[in-house]
Scaffold this motif. Structure first.
Motif, PDB file in Angstrom:
ATOM      1  N   LEU A   1       5.199   4.169  11.925  1.00  0.00           N
ATOM      2  CA  LEU A   1       3.841   4.059  12.085  1.00  0.00           C
ATOM      3  C   LEU A   1       3.285   3.245  13.164  1.00  0.00           C
ATOM      4  CD1 LEU A   1       3.427   4.267   8.068  1.00  0.00           C
ATOM      5  CD2 LEU A   1       3.404   6.207   9.652  1.00  0.00           C
ATOM      6  N   LYS A   2       3.836   1.940  13.281  1.00  0.00           N
ATOM      7  CA  LYS A   2       3.487   1.095  14.091  1.00  0.00           C
ATOM      8  C   LYS A   2       3.661   1.859  15.842  1.00  0.00           C
ATOM      9  CE  LYS A   2       4.099  -3.114  11.796  1.00  0.00           C
ATOM     10  NZ  LYS A   2       4.982  -4.489  11.720  1.00  0.00           N
ATOM     11  N   ALA A   3       4.449   2.487  15.790  1.00  0.00           N
ATOM     12  CA  ALA A   3       4.807   3.293  17.369  1.00  0.00           C
ATOM     13  C   ALA A   3       3.747   4.313  17.656  1.00  0.00           C
ATOM     14  CB  ALA A   3       6.048   4.001  17.227  1.00  0.00           C
ATOM     15  N   GLN A   4       2.786   4.938  16.362  1.00  0.00           N
ATOM     16  CA  GLN A   4       1.906   5.760  16.532  1.00  0.00           C
ATOM     17  C   GLN A   4       0.740   5.032  16.746  1.00  0.00           C
ATOM     18  OE1 GLN A   4       2.132   9.032  16.685  1.00  0.00           O
ATOM     19  NE2 GLN A   4       4.430   8.731  16.717  1.00  0.00           N
ATOM     20  N   ASN A   5       0.565   3.865  16.091  1.00  0.00           N
ATOM     21  CA  ASN A   5      -0.674   3.015  16.216  1.00  0.00           C
ATOM     22  C   ASN A   5      -0.435   1.459  16.238  1.00  0.00           C
ATOM     23  OD1 ASN A   5      -3.461   1.865  15.783  1.00  0.00           O
ATOM     24  ND2 ASN A   5      -3.602   2.761  13.816  1.00  0.00           N
ATOM     25  N   PRO A   6      -0.401   0.880  17.442  1.00  0.00           N
ATOM     26  CA  PRO A   6       0.065  -0.479  17.326  1.00  0.00           C
ATOM     27  C   PRO A   6      -0.877  -1.286  16.642  1.00  0.00           C
ATOM     28  CG  PRO A   6       0.092   0.751  19.787  1.00  0.00           C
ATOM     29  CD  PRO A   6      -0.620   1.650  18.609  1.00  0.00           C
ATOM     30  N   ASN A   7      -2.127  -0.974  16.325  1.00  0.00           N
ATOM     31  CA  ASN A   7      -2.899  -1.535  15.484  1.00  0.00           C
ATOM     32  C   ASN A   7      -2.998  -1.164  14.004  1.00  0.00           C
ATOM     33  OD1 ASN A   7      -4.235  -2.945  17.935  1.00  0.00           O
ATOM     34  ND2 ASN A   7      -5.407  -1.163  18.276  1.00  0.00           N
ATOM     35  N   LEU A   8      -1.811  -0.761  13.646  1.00  0.00           N
ATOM     36  CA  LEU A   8      -1.762  -0.167  12.240  1.00  0.00           C
ATOM     37  C   LEU A   8      -2.221  -1.058  11.091  1.00  0.00           C
ATOM     38  CD1 LEU A   8      -0.850   2.138  10.169  1.00  0.00           C
ATOM     39  CD2 LEU A   8       1.431   0.822  10.191  1.00  0.00           C
ATOM     40  N   LEU A   9      -1.741  -2.399  11.394  1.00  0.00           N
ATOM     41  CA  LEU A   9      -1.847  -3.244  10.297  1.00  0.00           C
ATOM     42  C   LEU A   9      -3.342  -3.850  10.186  1.00  0.00           C
ATOM     43  CD1 LEU A   9       1.021  -6.094  10.736  1.00  0.00           C
ATOM     44  CD2 LEU A   9       0.811  -4.156   9.300  1.00  0.00           C
ATOM     45  N   GLU A  10      -3.932  -3.898  11.289  1.00  0.00           N
ATOM     46  CA  GLU A  10      -5.426  -4.166  11.275  1.00  0.00           C
ATOM     47  C   GLU A  10      -6.323  -3.034  10.617  1.00  0.00           C
ATOM     48  OE1 GLU A  10      -3.439  -4.311  14.071  1.00  0.00           O
ATOM     49  OE2 GLU A  10      -3.974  -6.406  14.885  1.00  0.00           O
ATOM     50  N   GLY A  11      -5.902  -1.703  11.135  1.00  0.00           N
ATOM     51  CA  GLY A  11      -6.675  -0.732  10.254  1.00  0.00           C
ATOM     52  C   GLY A  11      -6.303  -0.556   8.890  1.00  0.00           C
ATOM     53  N   LEU A  12      -5.013  -0.892   8.391  1.00  0.00           N
ATOM     54  CA  LEU A  12      -4.862  -0.702   7.041  1.00  0.00           C
ATOM     55  C   LEU A  12      -5.492  -1.744   6.342  1.00  0.00           C
ATOM     56  CD1 LEU A  12      -1.243   0.124   6.916  1.00  0.00           C
ATOM     57  CD2 LEU A  12      -2.868   1.820   6.581  1.00  0.00           C
TER      58      LEU A  12
ATOM     59  N   LEU B   1       0.874  -1.172  -0.054  1.00  0.00           N
ATOM     60  CA  LEU B   1      -0.080   0.086  -0.170  1.00  0.00           C
ATOM     61  C   LEU B   1       0.865   1.156  -0.010  1.00  0.00           C
ATOM     62  CD1 LEU B   1      -2.453   1.694   0.295  1.00  0.00           C
ATOM     63  CD2 LEU B   1      -2.537   1.139   2.722  1.00  0.00           C
ATOM     64  N   LEU B   2       1.872   1.281   0.972  1.00  0.00           N
ATOM     65  CA  LEU B   2       2.726   2.392   0.763  1.00  0.00           C
ATOM     66  C   LEU B   2       3.463   2.847  -0.360  1.00  0.00           C
ATOM     67  CD1 LEU B   2       4.265   2.029   4.448  1.00  0.00           C
ATOM     68  CD2 LEU B   2       2.371   3.657   3.639  1.00  0.00           C
ATOM     69  N   LEU B   3       4.068   1.517  -1.046  1.00  0.00           N
ATOM     70  CA  LEU B   3       4.651   1.705  -2.513  1.00  0.00           C
ATOM     71  C   LEU B   3       3.853   2.269  -3.257  1.00  0.00           C
ATOM     72  CD1 LEU B   3       6.364  -1.818  -2.358  1.00  0.00           C
ATOM     73  CD2 LEU B   3       7.603   0.543  -2.466  1.00  0.00           C
ATOM     74  N   HIS B   4       2.516   1.745  -3.306  1.00  0.00           N
ATOM     75  CA  HIS B   4       1.490   2.341  -4.191  1.00  0.00           C
ATOM     76  C   HIS B   4       1.163   3.828  -4.064  1.00  0.00           C
ATOM     77  CE1 HIS B   4       0.172  -1.796  -5.408  1.00  0.00           C
ATOM     78  NE2 HIS B   4       1.088  -1.621  -6.083  1.00  0.00           N
ATOM     79  N   LEU B   5       1.194   4.314  -2.755  1.00  0.00           N
ATOM     80  CA  LEU B   5       1.002   5.594  -2.381  1.00  0.00           C
ATOM     81  C   LEU B   5       2.243   6.577  -2.892  1.00  0.00           C
ATOM     82  CD1 LEU B   5      -0.653   5.503   1.351  1.00  0.00           C
ATOM     83  CD2 LEU B   5      -1.587   6.455  -0.826  1.00  0.00           C
ATOM     84  N   LEU B   6       3.349   5.923  -2.879  1.00  0.00           N
ATOM     85  CA  LEU B   6       4.447   6.973  -2.989  1.00  0.00           C
ATOM     86  C   LEU B   6       4.579   7.122  -4.678  1.00  0.00           C
ATOM     87  CD1 LEU B   6       7.387   5.233  -1.131  1.00  0.00           C
ATOM     88  CD2 LEU B   6       6.434   7.380  -0.865  1.00  0.00           C
TER      89      LEU B   6
ATOM     90  N   ASN C   1      12.079  -2.672   1.348  1.00  0.00           N
ATOM     91  CA  ASN C   1      13.143  -3.120   2.640  1.00  0.00           C
ATOM     92  C   ASN C   1      13.330  -1.602   3.341  1.00  0.00           C
ATOM     93  OD1 ASN C   1      13.298  -5.503   1.943  1.00  0.00           O
ATOM     94  ND2 ASN C   1      15.444  -5.409   1.291  1.00  0.00           N
ATOM     95  N   TYR C   2      13.201  -0.666   2.795  1.00  0.00           N
ATOM     96  CA  TYR C   2      13.306   0.677   3.626  1.00  0.00           C
ATOM     97  C   TYR C   2      12.044   0.880   4.189  1.00  0.00           C
ATOM     98  CZ  TYR C   2      13.547   5.956   4.707  1.00  0.00           C
ATOM     99  OH  TYR C   2      13.718   7.016   5.008  1.00  0.00           O
ATOM    100  N   LEU C   3      10.742   0.840   3.770  1.00  0.00           N
ATOM    101  CA  LEU C   3       9.696   1.016   4.296  1.00  0.00           C
ATOM    102  C   LEU C   3       9.493  -0.107   5.333  1.00  0.00           C
ATOM    103  CD1 LEU C   3       7.315   1.388   0.892  1.00  0.00           C
ATOM    104  CD2 LEU C   3       8.042   3.165   2.705  1.00  0.00           C
ATOM    105  N   ARG C   4       9.887  -1.169   5.255  1.00  0.00           N
ATOM    106  CA  ARG C   4       9.842  -2.399   6.252  1.00  0.00           C
ATOM    107  C   ARG C   4      10.499  -2.130   7.467  1.00  0.00           C
ATOM    108  NH1 ARG C   4      11.379  -8.056   3.727  1.00  0.00           N
ATOM    109  NH2 ARG C   4       9.396  -7.640   2.745  1.00  0.00           N
TER     110      ARG C   4
END
Length: 441
Positions: free
Chosen positions: A201-212, A131-136, A191-194
């Protein structure tokens, strides 16, 4: 995590109990987790591993997978390819070339083994990275929907499982795996995004993966609906020689979300491998809105989009040039393009016998069918003399069709014109022995 996988498999109807499935296994933790989990769940698994020839230890990774599968009684298929060479030959990036060779191997292996489903180990972190790659780079709904759980015969049972859950599964079942050293190289954008972006981003929202995951699922549903609506609209296209046509005005009035998808749908029906860019779709739609009744645009995959007066026409490859002249006499049947022209002896009937696709000529020895030429002119009954060029333009005959219209030539004179009938100087009288010309598609 096992319950999560079971839920996704059931929701998306990925597999039936005990079904055979080919699992793509690199030897890394994700794919070893998937292979073990499906094997433990009772599916008839077979493994497929591919040596890309990129890293010195890639052959060892393939050997590791073979050894583990042998110890657990799992059939294992091994493929090998020279990705660097393929990338150089075709001007591709290493990742793109590797993916193409790997998936070709998987599909070929599944076909030979008689297995319908291929499982890959994409997980929730992979989906977030995608998703982030496509956004970029910029993307529409199709890209922002991320990796679909099912695409054709490809299934992704781990798509809602996080990498942390996968690591916990590997530890719980003491499953060995290998590490790909290139996964730590942050010069690769993924790998940079990873390693750099997602942890922040996970530090800001621990439930990031579920939300995305919820967001991407909603976007995929929206996209599926729009694609379905566009396909229904595209079904109304009229088949033409080598393609389809659609009313340009109707397409121009559609909401852009549908119009762009209809354009892609029409192109894909002629060449399924063609994916038009947003800019290419916009140019095609500009043909529909233009005042130029003869505009055209070349598309990838040997396709052409053009205006033919009030219609947008998609064709596969460029139209052929003018046909070669051919003689015509009673008993002959000649095919030109998609038209069949026949000549037979007949008696001229009473009434209006000079029709566009059936007309009568006085006997014309030496008659030939040829393409139009500059200066050709014809005098149709009850009409003024007119050049063939102007007649075709006034009748709104598409430019690409004009060179396929047969001129009936007798000694350099136009005796008749395909689709219009005979010149009045070559018309027989009722009751006279003559030639009957019939034209059909």
């Amino acid at each position: 995590m096992t319950a999560c996988v079971r839920a996704l498999v059931g929701e998306c109807q990925m597999l039936s109990p005990g079904e055979r499935v080919l699992v793509a296994v690199s030897g890394g933790g994700d794919s070893m987790c998937l292979l073990h989990l499906l094997w433990r769940e009772g599916y008839a698994v077979q493994a497929a591993t591919y040596d890309h020839g990129i890293r010195p230890q890639s052959a060892q990774d393939a050997a590791f997978v073979e050894t583990w599968c042998r110890a657990h009684g799992i059939p294992c298929h091994v493929g090998r390819g020279d990705v660097p060479r393929r990338a150089k030959e075709q001007g591709l990036g290493l990742e793109e070339a590797a993916r193409a060779l790997r998936y070709a191997f998987l599909q070929d292996t599944a076909r030979k083994a008689g297995i319908e489903k291929i499982a890959t180990a994409h997980n929730a972190d992979d989906n977030a990275e995608t998703l982030l790659l496509h956004l970029l780079r910029g993307s529409g709904l199709n890209g922002l929907g991320g990796i679909p759980p099912v695409r054709g015969n490809l299934i992704r049972p781990l798509l809602t499982a996080s990498r942390a859950e996968i690591d916990a599964y590997l530890e719980r079942w003491d499953i060995p795996h290998v590490e790909d050293s290139t996964n730590a190289d942050t010069t690769y954008r993924r790998n940079y995004l990873r390693h750099q972006v997602l942890p922040l981003l996970k530090a800001q929202n621990p439930n990031l993966l579920e939300g995305l995951n919820r967001t991407m699922r909603g976007l995929r549903q929206d996209n599926d609906y729009l694609e379905g609506q566009a396909a229904e609209i595209a079904d109304r296209a009229v088949p033409t020689e080598g393609g389809f046509s659609y009313p340009a005005g109707e397409l121009a009035k559609l909401h852009p979300a549908l119009a762009n998808r209809v354009v892609q749908c029409l192109a894909a029906r002629l060449n399924p491998d063609v994916v038009l860019t947003a800019a290419q779709r916009e140019v095609v739609l500009s043909l529909c809105k233009s005042d130029d009744p003869g505009g055209r645009y070349s598309l990838p995959g040997g396709l052409t989009a053009r205006r033919e007066y009030d219609r947008l026409v998609f064709t596969r490859d460029a139209q052929n040039g003018p046909f070669q002249p051919v003689p015509l006499s009673p008993g002959d049947c000649v095919t030109i393009g998609n038209r069949v022209l026949e000549c037979q002896w007949a008696t001229c009937p009473e009434g209006k016998f000079n029709q566009p696709d059936e007309f009568y000529l006085v006997p014309c020895p030496g008659l030939i069918l040829r393409p139009r030429r500059t200066g050709d002119a014809i005098t149709l009954p009850a009409r003024d003399r007119k050049t063939v060029k102007k007649l075709l333009i006034d009748s709104k005959v598409p430019r690409t069709v004009r060179d396929k219209i047969a001129v009936f030539d007798v000694g350099g004179q136009v005796a008749a014109l395909d689709g219009f009938g005979a010149d009045r100087a070559f018309l027989p009288k009722p009751g006279e022995r003559c030639w009957r010309i019939t034209i059909s598609n």
